[in-house]
Design a protein around this motif. Structure first.
Motif, short mmCIF file in Angstrom:
data_model
loop_
_atom_site.label_atom_id
_atom_site.label_comp_id
_atom_site.label_asym_id
_atom_site.label_seq_id
_atom_site.Cartn_x
_atom_site.Cartn_y
_atom_site.Cartn_z
N GLU A 9 2.48 124.16 -18.16
CA GLU A 9 2.25 123.71 -16.89
C GLU A 9 3.50 122.73 -16.61
O GLU A 9 3.59 121.57 -17.54
CB GLU A 9 0.98 122.66 -17.61
CG GLU A 9 0.01 123.07 -17.87
CD GLU A 9 -0.91 123.41 -16.62
OE1 GLU A 9 -0.42 122.49 -15.84
OE2 GLU A 9 -2.12 124.34 -16.00
N LEU A 27 -3.76 120.53 -26.86
CA LEU A 27 -2.43 120.93 -27.14
C LEU A 27 -2.95 119.95 -28.35
O LEU A 27 -1.89 120.63 -29.33
CB LEU A 27 -1.25 120.40 -26.50
CG LEU A 27 -1.27 120.59 -25.16
CD1 LEU A 27 -0.17 120.55 -24.16
CD2 LEU A 27 -0.85 122.71 -25.61
N GLY A 53 3.94 122.60 -26.28
CA GLY A 53 2.64 122.99 -25.59
C GLY A 53 2.68 123.17 -23.97
O GLY A 53 1.86 124.19 -23.69
N ASN A 94 5.02 126.62 -23.18
CA ASN A 94 3.76 127.83 -23.78
C ASN A 94 2.67 128.35 -22.73
O ASN A 94 2.28 128.72 -22.18
CB ASN A 94 3.45 127.58 -25.00
CG ASN A 94 4.83 127.14 -26.06
OD1 ASN A 94 6.08 127.66 -25.39
ND2 ASN A 94 4.38 127.45 -26.49
N ALA A 95 1.87 126.76 -22.01
CA ALA A 95 0.47 126.50 -20.85
C ALA A 95 1.06 126.57 -19.66
O ALA A 95 0.26 126.76 -18.54
CB ALA A 95 -0.31 125.94 -21.19
N LEU A 142 -5.62 120.61 -21.54
CA LEU A 142 -5.03 121.89 -22.67
C LEU A 142 -5.49 121.92 -23.99
O LEU A 142 -5.06 123.13 -24.47
CB LEU A 142 -3.85 121.70 -21.60
CG LEU A 142 -2.83 122.02 -20.73
CD1 LEU A 142 -1.36 121.44 -20.47
CD2 LEU A 142 -3.67 123.44 -20.03
#
Length: 1458
Positions: free
Chosen positions: A463, A433, A457, A460-461, A431
């Motif tokens: 995941e 991050l 992070g 927001n992704a 990712l």
């Protein structure tokens, strides 16, 4: 003795033997020895002699000696050589002997081979064996030593690997458990050379080996003795040999050439050399040098080819393995192990240990670990080296370890945990991050140093799974877990991952938590995805926890979201607000003509309406479909031309000529023509019409107009009939496509162009409704108006104007009608609603196809057609379009009836379709008075319409209406033709009548033709004073008529109507009659006009049927009193009457049937048919007579008949031979005279008999008239002798009984019986019965006496008459005869049997008994038994007892007799 002189000494011995011939040679001694040995063998073993070894020895020695001698002789010498002392060959071995021949004496190998392979004395010795044994060093290939050497190599290799693993992987304990073994000793005698001299290879021997076997030649080159190592015996001697042996260099060259021809052998040597490090790894091509340093020729060959078979090879292999392991040359080490371990059981362990060493050596060692067969060892090494290997390599190795089952549970768990941990860190690393993190170990460090950054992070992704795994690895608190789950649930729903979202909710262990999260998200989110998923989840998972109302709302919401779900994604925003009201959603789809979407929604409705979970029925949906299908057939407004272009004389035309067409105007026109779903109450329409509105404001706005103060109610609007043109612009005339609209603000009737604005009006809430242009201008704000005008000018000039995105995709354009959850808003919107495309049959049908009841839809379409038909007489309606719509609707209604199985309603559709076809014809013809469908359904409506068209003289239109309606067109054509006929247009009339008249299939049919033809003739046969003036076809007709009138006035009475009719009209009648009439009509027409001769000629020429002649000619002539004229014409046409025979006969039959007997007699006399004339006269005699008195008055007819018969009898007759014996049969015979007509001829005998019958009838008539009284008259005609036999019997019986007594008339009656051969007994019996009925017993006695005296009665006739009379007397009531009279009658019977029967019939059983017992026993017994039975029936006991006694006494006698 040295071997070098052996081969030279043997020829010398042979020469010496020839010199000492007297001395016995060794050969002779050998022969004697063999004979003695053979004799001895026979004595020792006669039955089973053993092998003859001695003979074999001598044969072998002789063969060798012979070969040697032949080798020393020249090639051309062909003498037979026999050695004298072959035992000399035993001093050396055969190999040594032949080796000397090859290498010392240089005998060519092929020659020596030819001697050895002599067919007469072949030898088992191989020349190849001699060469290899003489020139090559033996190779050590002993298997026993190889097995022990292999064990030694395995144990040594295990020790090497154990030391290496202990240094690299100290955490592994004893990975290899192999016991070390000592190197075995070489078996004694192996590898020691013999003391005999050796020879060196020569070119000839090597070439010979090449010819025989290339591999053997290569091995000989490797193991050949170099010349320097040979003994003095084997060295080359220049003096004795002419061929020099091959040295080491030459051998190397020969060997290299052989390797090119033996690639497999070459690869074997290269592989062994590469493994043992004699050749480098990069040397893939090139040659192998035999004398290459550091290994010598013989030893290197043993090492390369023997391997474990030699001690030196084993040591070299172990040394090479240790060097490769120390140098980390793992591929070479693996090859050495695999080659020198062979099939040893410890080979997999050695290989795994070696690969583990390679894996632990560096960062790329994981590649070797994938080849380890022991997966548990592989897993341990992998776990030990995770931090030294790359992340992807670690994951691959862990996945490989997980793929194989592991018996160690702790080890398997460690592998799985490590795999999951590394997978999580790999996802985080991918990712990006965290900055400056390139390895997973860096991510681990950052996770413990900055956990909040990593968490944000990951969220927001999106995941979320990685986030949960990361929290578990980092050991974060449970307070962050609900936040992650909530965000993941919302994201999953928006991503349409419903299964994952449901699994996420189910993962929550507390049900209240799941319920709270679902409710909260449902309240926060209004998207279709969220509503759909959460409503379904709450219904399925928490149905018991929800209240009934809430559960009902959830089900309804599920249905609504499911409907919106099938719509295009771009339309969700428009319809998602109605998800909680699916019926409103469905109605909005219908209002906006989204038929395909509505069909999909209907399928969802049908799948859900089967349950009671939704408060919506299929009836509600059908009502909506029927309602808007009706709206689709209304006449809404659709602009078809500009309001400003109506009047060319208007002043506005000049003003508009200075304006150009704005781009927005073009866009509006094209959009209005192509996009039929353009909304009526949409801002897009307003935007597109701004330039046109600006011009309208400038040119059509009336400054003096002021709207009313109060908004008018709907009932206060101006009615539609109050205005034919727009009340605003006063130019646009209303029509079907330019419909009336009402301004909601002023209530006036305006056109569509003047009512394109919308605004809020008091009383309509927030809804923007239609207003006229003047009201909109009056109430508009000046500032906004100026800004709007500014924008309009810019738009007109093409500045900053772009088409809205909604119009770029018609499928996703903004809806025109938007419903809401506000009931009042929806009600107002429905009142304003109308389809822009109406009337649209396609839209109506598309909506009704969604209806659940096809039959009901068919009826609705029929009703719509009836309603449309009522508008056809309106001048504003496009009647052609309405007719086409009706036709399409009715056709689809028929298909719907078929689909519903309502076959009884198909006739309604068919009739409506025929009516529509009729209306279409009327519309195309411009007929204004059109009936409606409900009027045409009434019985006879179409017929009355056709008749009305005929009355109005619309003949062509009437024909087309008849054709379409299936009516008979003949009436129309006939009326049309009759009109032409009355107008004197004979040609046109003929053409019209030809369409409705057809020639008869049979002109001999007994009809006068069709009624039309009769009407035509009747019209043409009018009085001469009122005849039709045919001015069109015959200009001189009037002159001819005037000339005829002048002839009549001048005194020419012969100018009758018949002569005057010989004109055009007469010919026209005959034309029609000959073309379409029957013979009967033609004859009748000619007879009416007194053209009897022409009629007769026509009947004769056309071979008319007899009935036609009678009906068409005979009867009219008879009625006109011209029968004699007709007969005269017949005689003139054929004096012999042969051509008229069948017609005259048929005429006679017809006259006879009709009772015209006088005319019949007249024709029969004309035909001179005397027999038939006589028959007619007899008919006159019988017909109508009611008594013999009447017959007496008609006796002259019999006299006339008698005259005719006598005339026939007087004519000469010629009878065929076959008819001479036929006395009583009347036949049709043609007279010999050719001039005689067709007559009825009978034989003279029959004629005479008929004359006698007439005479007898005259006598009978006179006799019966004499005794006839008035009381005897009856309604029945009297019988005559001209009837059948039964009637004649009645006449005879009547004659007997009509006189004063029986004797007076018995003579005439007897003559009748004799004349006609009647059954006399039957007549007598009939007369006797009548006498008994009259109670004339005395006359019965006279009758019996007359019968008995006649001489013609039989023996039992009297008994038969009496028995019949007795039976009649017994039956008669009251009794007509007394007992004495019966006794007197019975006494006249002669046969006792008849007497017994008569007594029994009369009931006098005693008398019958007395007569019966006197008979023969065989006859008396049946009678007595019958009497006894009758007595028992009548109750006469005494008579019964008498019969029983008699029977009892006489039955034994009867049995005896029988």
């Amino acid at each position: 003795m040295e071997g070098s002189g052996f081969t030279y000494r043997l020829p010398g011995e042979h020469d010496r033997a020839t010199m000492e011939a007297r001395t016995p040679t060794t050969r002779h001694l050998m022969k004697h020895l063999l004979k003695a040995a053979d004799h001895q063998r026979k004595l020792q073993s006669l039955s089973n002699p053993g092998p003859d070894y001695l003979r074999c020895l001598f044969d072998s020695v002789n063969k060798m000696a012979t070969v040697i001698l032949r080798c020393h002789k020249p090639e051309a010498d062909g003498t037979d050589i026999k050695p004298t002392n072959s035992l000399v060959m035993l001093q050396q071995t055969p190999v040594d002997v032949f080796s000397q021949l090859l290498f010392d004496e240089q005998v060519p190998p092929k020659r020596l081979e030819r001697f050895l392979q002599d067919p007469e004395e072949p030898s088992s010795l191989s020349l190849l064996y001699v060469i290899v044994e003489s020139c090559c060093e033996p190779l050590p290939l002993w298997s026993c030593f190889r097995n022990r050497a292999q064990v030694y190599f395995v144990s040594t290799a295990a020790e090497i690997l154990q030391d290496q693993l202990a240094r690299q992987l100290p955490e592994l304990s004893n990975p290899l458990s192999i016991v070390k073994n000592m190197l075995p000793e070489m078996p004694p005698g192996i590898g020691q050379r013999s003391g005999r001299p050796r020879a060196a290879l020569t070119s000839s021997t090597l070439n010979y080996l090449k010819e025989k076997n290339l591999v053997l030649a290569a091995l000989a080159c490797l193991s050949a003795h170099p010349p320097s190592s040979l003994t003095p015996f084997g060295r080359w001697d220049k003096k004795r040999s002419h061929e020099k042996p091959l040295d080491a260099k030459q051998l190397d060259q020969e060997f290299q050439r052989l390797l090119h021809e033996l690639p497999t052998f070459c690869r074997l040597l290269k592989t062994m050399a590469t493994i043992l490090h004699y050749v480098t790894d990069d040397c893939e091509t090139g040659s192998i040098s035999v004398d290459s340093e550091p290994w010598q020729h013989t030893h290197d060959a043993a090492l390369l080819l023997c391997g474990l078979h030699s001690e030196e090879g084993i040591k070299q292999a172990c040394t090479s393995l240790r060097v490769a392991v120390d140098a980390e040359r793992w591929n070479r080490a693996c090859k050495i192990v695999e080659v020198f371990s062979g099939n040893h059981a410890s080979l997999p362990q050695l290989r795994d240990g070696l690969l583990c060493c390679a894996a632990a050596a560096g960062s790329e060692g994981w590649r070797y670990l994938m080849r380890v067969s022991n997966r548990e060892l592989c897993a341990r090494v992998t776990l030990a080296r995770l931090r030294q290997w790359p992340l992807n390599a670690c994951l691959d190795m862990l996945e490989l370890c997980l793929a194989e089952p592991c018996s160690d549970h702790h080890l398997a768990t460690s592998i799985l945990n490590s795999y999951n941990e590394l997978g999580t860190y790999q996802k985080i690393l991918a990712l990006g991050l965290l900055e400056n993190c390139t390895e997973w170990t860096d991510v681990v460090s950052e996770s413990y140093r900055q956990p909040q950054v990593v968490l944000e992070g990951l969220l927001n992704a999106k995941e979320f799974a990685v986030c949960r795994d990361w929290l578990r690895l980092c050991g974060a608190g449970p307070d962050l877990q609900p936040c992650v789950e909530g965000k993941q649930l919302a994201w999953l729903i928006e991503q349409e991952q419903e299964e994952e979202a449901e699994q996420l909710l189910q993962a929550l262990t507390v049900p209240e938590e799941r319920l709270n999260i679902s409710r909260q998200l449902l309240q926060e989110s209004m998207s279709v995805l969220a509503q759909r998923f959460l409503a379904r989840y709450l219904v399925t998972s928490f149905a018991d926890s929800l209240t009934p109302d809430e559960l009902q709302r959830m089900h309804t919401l599920c249905l609504g979201t499911q409907i919106v779900w099938v719509l295009p994604r771009a339309a969700w925003v428009t319809y998602q607000g109605l998800c909680c009201q699916p019926l409103l959603l469905f109605e909005q789809l219908l209002m906006n003509m989204r038929v395909e979407w509505a069909a999909q929604a209907l399928q969802i409705f049908l799948s859900q309406l089967s349950s009671d979970r939704v408060d919506i029925s299929i009836h509600d949906i059908d009502l909506l479909l029927s309602k808007y299908a009706g709206h689709a057939l209304d006449f809404p407004y659709t602009p078809h031309k500009n309001v400003l272009s109506v009047s060319e004389d208007s002043n506005l035309t000049d003003e508009l000529s200075s304006f150009g067409t704005a781009p927005s105007e073009q866009t509006s026109q094209s959009s209005g023509s192509n996009n039929q779903e353009e909304p009526e109450a949409c801002s897009v329409t307003q935007t597109l019409s701004i330039p046109m509105e600006a011009q309208l404001k400038q040119m059509t706005f009336h400054l003096g107009f002021e709207p009313p103060q109060a908004v008018p109610a709907r009932n206060e609007w101006a009615p539609d009939t109050a205005a034919d043109v727009c009340m605003s612009c006063e130019r646009e005339r209303f029509s079907m496509f330019n419909r009336r609209h009402h301004c909601r603000r002023c209530g006036r009737v305006v056109c569509g162009s003047c009512s394109m604005h919308q605004m809020k009006v008091e009383g309509y809430g927030t809804l923007h409704v239609r207003v006229c242009q003047q009201c909109h201008q009056y109430f508009a704000n000046k500032e906004s108006t100026s800004e709007e005008n500014h924008d309009e000018d810019q738009s007109a000039n093409g500045l900053d104007y772009t088409l809205p995105e909604e119009l770029l995709s018609p499928e996703l354009s903004k809806p025109q009608w938007l419903l809401s959850l506000d009931t009042s808003h929806n009600q107002q919107l429905r009142e304003e609603f109308s389809f822009e495309q109406a009337p649209s049959a396609s839209l109506c049908l598309a909506l009704l196809k969604l209806h659940s009841n096809s039959g009901e839809c068919g009826h609705q379409l029929a009703m719509h057609c009836v309603a449309l038909s009522r508008t056809l007489n309106s001048p504003e309606v496009d009647r052609k379009l309405v007719i086409s719509i009706m036709k399409k609707l009715l056709f689809n209604a028929k298909m719907m009836f078929v689909e519903a199985g309502l076959s009884q309603d198909l006739s309604l559709c068919d009739s409506y379709l025929s009516f529509v076809a009729v209306l279409r014809i009327l519309v195309l013809a411009g007929y204004r008075h059109l009936p409606t469908l409900d009027q045409m359904v009434r019985p006879g409506a179409v017929t009355r319409l056709r008749d009305r068209l005929i009355e109005d003289e619309h003949y062509q239109l009437a024909v087309e209406v008849s054709t379409k309606s299936g009516l008979d067109r003949g009436g129309v054509w006939s009326a049309w033709g009759m009109a032409c006929l009355k107008a004197g247009l004979f040609t046109e009339a003929w053409e019209k009548f030809s369409r409705c008249l057809r020639p008869p299939l049979d002109q001999n049919q007994l009809t006068y033709g069709p009624q039309i033809l009769r009407d035509i003739v009747h019209n043409l046969e009018g009085d001469s004073s009122s005849q039709i003036q045919s001015t069109g076809d015959d200009p001189l007709a009037s002159l001819r008529e005037l000339e005829e009138l002048l002839h009549i006035n001048e005194g020419h009475p012969q100018a009758t109507v018949s002569s005057a009719f010989q004109n055009r009209f007469y010919d026209e009648c005959l034309r029609y009659l000959h073309q379409y009439g029957t013979h009967l009509a033609i004859l009748s027409f000619l007879a009416r006009h007194k053209q009897l001769r022409q009629a007769a000629q026509h009947a004769l020429d056309k071979h008319c049927a007899e009935e036609i002649f009678v009906e068409g000619l005979l009867l009219p002539a008879l009625q006109a009193g011209r029968l004699d004229d007709l007969l005269q014409h017949l005689f003139e046409l054929d004096p012999l009457l042969q051509s008229w025979s069948r017609m005259l006969v048929a005429s006679c039959k017809h006259l006879n049937r009709r009772g015209l007997h006088h005319s019949l007699l007249h024709i029969q006399r004309f035909m001179k048919d005397e027999v038939r004339a006589a028959m007619t006269c007899i008919g006159f005699f019988r017909r109508g007579a009611m008594s013999y008195t009447d017959l007496f008055r008609r006796l002259p007819h019999l006299e006339e008949a008698k005259t005719h018969l006598k005339a026939a009898l007087s004519e000469p007759q010629v009878w065929p031979a076959t008819l001479l014996g036929q006395h009583r049969r009347a036949v049709h015979v043609v007279a010999q005279d050719p001039n005689a007509p067709f007559l009825l001829k009978i034989s003279p005998t029959d004629l005479t008999k008929n004359i006698s019958t007439i005479d007898l009838q005259v006598e009978v008539t006179k006799f019966l008239k004499q005794y006839e009284t008035l009381s005897e008259s009856s309604s029945m005609p009297p019988h005559t002798l001209f009837g059948n036999n039964n009637v004649k019997c009645d006449v005879a019986c009547k004659v007997m009984l009509s006189g004063v007594n029986v004797e007076e008339g018995f003579g005439i009656a007897f003559r009748i019986l004799q004349e006609f051969e009647l059954p006399a007994l039957a007549v007598y019996v009939r007369a006797a019965r009548q006498l008994v009925e009259r109670a004339q017993g005395s006359e019965l006695q006279r009758l019996l006496r007359c019968v008995a005296e006649s001489g013609m009665a039989g023996p039992g006739d009297v008994d038969t008459i009496v028995l019949s009379a007795v039976r009649t007397a017994v039956v008669a009531s009251p009794a007509t005869l007394e007992v004495k009279e019966l006794d007197s009658l019975i006494a006249k019977m002669k046969n006792n049997n008849d007497k017994v029967k008569a007594y029994m019939v009369s009931g006098r059983l005693r008398s019958a008994y007395l007569v019966a017992v006197k008979l023969e026993l065989s006859e008396s017994v049946p009678f007595v038994e019958s009497i006894m039975v009758q007595a028992q029936r009548l109750g006469q006991q005494n008579m019964t007892s008498m019969c029983k006694r008699w029977l009892f006494g006489h039955r034994h006698d009867q049995a005896y007799q029988s």
